[in-house]
Scaffold this active site. Structure first.
Site, short mmCIF file in Angstrom:
data_model
loop_
_atom_site.label_atom_id
_atom_site.label_comp_id
_atom_site.label_asym_id
_atom_site.label_seq_id
_atom_site.Cartn_x
_atom_site.Cartn_y
_atom_site.Cartn_z
N GLY A 175 0.78 -1.24 0.00
CA GLY A 175 0.00 0.00 0.00
C GLY A 175 0.81 1.28 0.00
CB ILE B 112 -7.33 -9.60 -14.29
CG1 ILE B 112 -5.82 -9.53 -14.55
CG2 ILE B 112 -8.12 -9.24 -15.54
CD1 ILE B 112 -5.33 -10.51 -15.58
CG HIS C 205 1.40 -1.00 -15.76
ND1 HIS C 205 1.03 -2.27 -15.41
CD2 HIS C 205 2.43 -1.12 -16.63
CE1 HIS C 205 1.79 -3.15 -16.05
NE2 HIS C 205 2.65 -2.47 -16.80
CB THR D 19 -10.24 0.26 -21.34
OG1 THR D 19 -8.88 -0.07 -21.64
CG2 THR D 19 -10.44 1.76 -21.39
CG LEU E 89 -4.03 -6.38 -18.19
CD1 LEU E 89 -4.87 -6.16 -16.93
CD2 LEU E 89 -3.25 -7.67 -18.10
CG ASP E 90 -1.65 -3.36 -17.61
OD1 ASP E 90 -2.29 -2.87 -16.67
OD2 ASP E 90 -0.92 -4.36 -17.49
C1 GRF Z 1 3.36 -0.73 -7.64
O1 GRF Z 1 4.60 -0.81 -8.30
C2 GRF Z 1 2.25 -0.60 -8.65
O2 GRF Z 1 2.61 0.16 -9.75
C3 GRF Z 1 2.06 -2.04 -9.04
O3 GRF Z 1 2.20 -2.77 -7.86
C4 GRF Z 1 3.02 -2.05 -6.95
C5 GRF Z 1 2.22 -1.84 -5.71
O4 GRF Z 1 2.94 -1.25 -4.69
N1 GRF Z 1 0.80 -2.21 -9.73
P1 GRF Z 1 2.21 -0.63 -3.43
O5 GRF Z 1 1.29 -1.69 -2.85
O6 GRF Z 1 1.47 0.59 -3.86
O7 GRF Z 1 3.32 -0.32 -2.47
#
Ligand code: GRF
Length: 213
Positions: free
Chosen positions: A12, A88, A105, A137, A140-141
């Protein structure tokens, strides 16, 4: 003020960067698909409604998605923020929150959609890597891109060192993207997101630097 629900799966840190950014939003709830997410404890310590809906308890993806959507809707959010949410989401879920669902991402999309982005960036030998905040959308990504941050890939980088530098940028761009969303500054035109007045733009990020001798 606009209301957001943040979805997480793990530590988080992106959620925390959002909580710490003094945004013009009410964080109505934080929801994880894993009860043991450290991010849930952080959210609880901040006095926020924080709960888990364990995906493992649902045999079918659509059942998990429906349970999640029902919970989310109970908090009446304007926007749903995926912050390290590692499931997903099905087409029905995505359609339900169309234009109100965003994700971060860890790559410069559309390069390296999917997982293991830092390892793949190193394997491909790209000189510039980064992160992207985008609308979600069905594909994916691949939703419209709101903001990206680029970092140079250094010759002694490991997956770990690269991920640390990208994450630092994630923590800068995600809160800003949410601010723009909350203030209604983003306009979707086809697949492009327009931000009325984007400020000073750098000429280029060149890596390795032209100073290399
Ligand atoms: C981040 O690198 C985010 O881009 C990816 O997963 C990681 C999550 O990290 N989707 P956090 O839980 O926000 O520390």
């Amino acid at each position: 003020m606009k209301r957001i629900v943040i979805l997480i799966s793990g530590r988080g840190s992106n959620m925390l960067s959002i909580l710490d950014s003094d945004l013009p939003v009410i964080v109505a709830a934080v929801i994880s698909n894993r009860a043991d997410s450290p991010g849930l404890d952080i959210a609880k310590a901040r006095g926020l409604p924080a709960l888990a809906i364990e995906h493992r308890n649902y045999a079918a993806r659509e059942d998990f998605d429906s349970a999640l959507a029902e919970k989310i809707d109970g908090y009446s959010p304007d926007f749903v923020i995926l912050a390290g949410f590692m499931r997903i989401l099905g087409n029905d879920f995505v359609a339900r929150y169309s234009g109100r669902l965003v994700n971060i991402h860890p790559s410069l999309l559309p390069a390296f959609a999917g997982t293991r982005t830092h390892r793949r960036a190193l394997e491909e030998g790209v000189r510039i890597h980064g992160c992207t905040v985008h609308f979600v959308t069905e594909k994916l990504d691949h939703g419209a891109i709101i903001i990206q941050a680029a970092v140079p890939v250094l010759e002694n980088d490991t997956e770990e060192s690269l991920s640390v530098r990208v994450l630092e940028q994630e923590h800068k761009i995600y809160p800003e993207a949410i601010r723009w969303l909350a203030l209604g500054r983003l306009k979707l035109e086809g697949h492009r997101v327009l931000l009325g007045n984007p400020g000073m733009q750098p000429d280029a990020l060149i890596s390795p630097s032209l100073d290399a001798r």
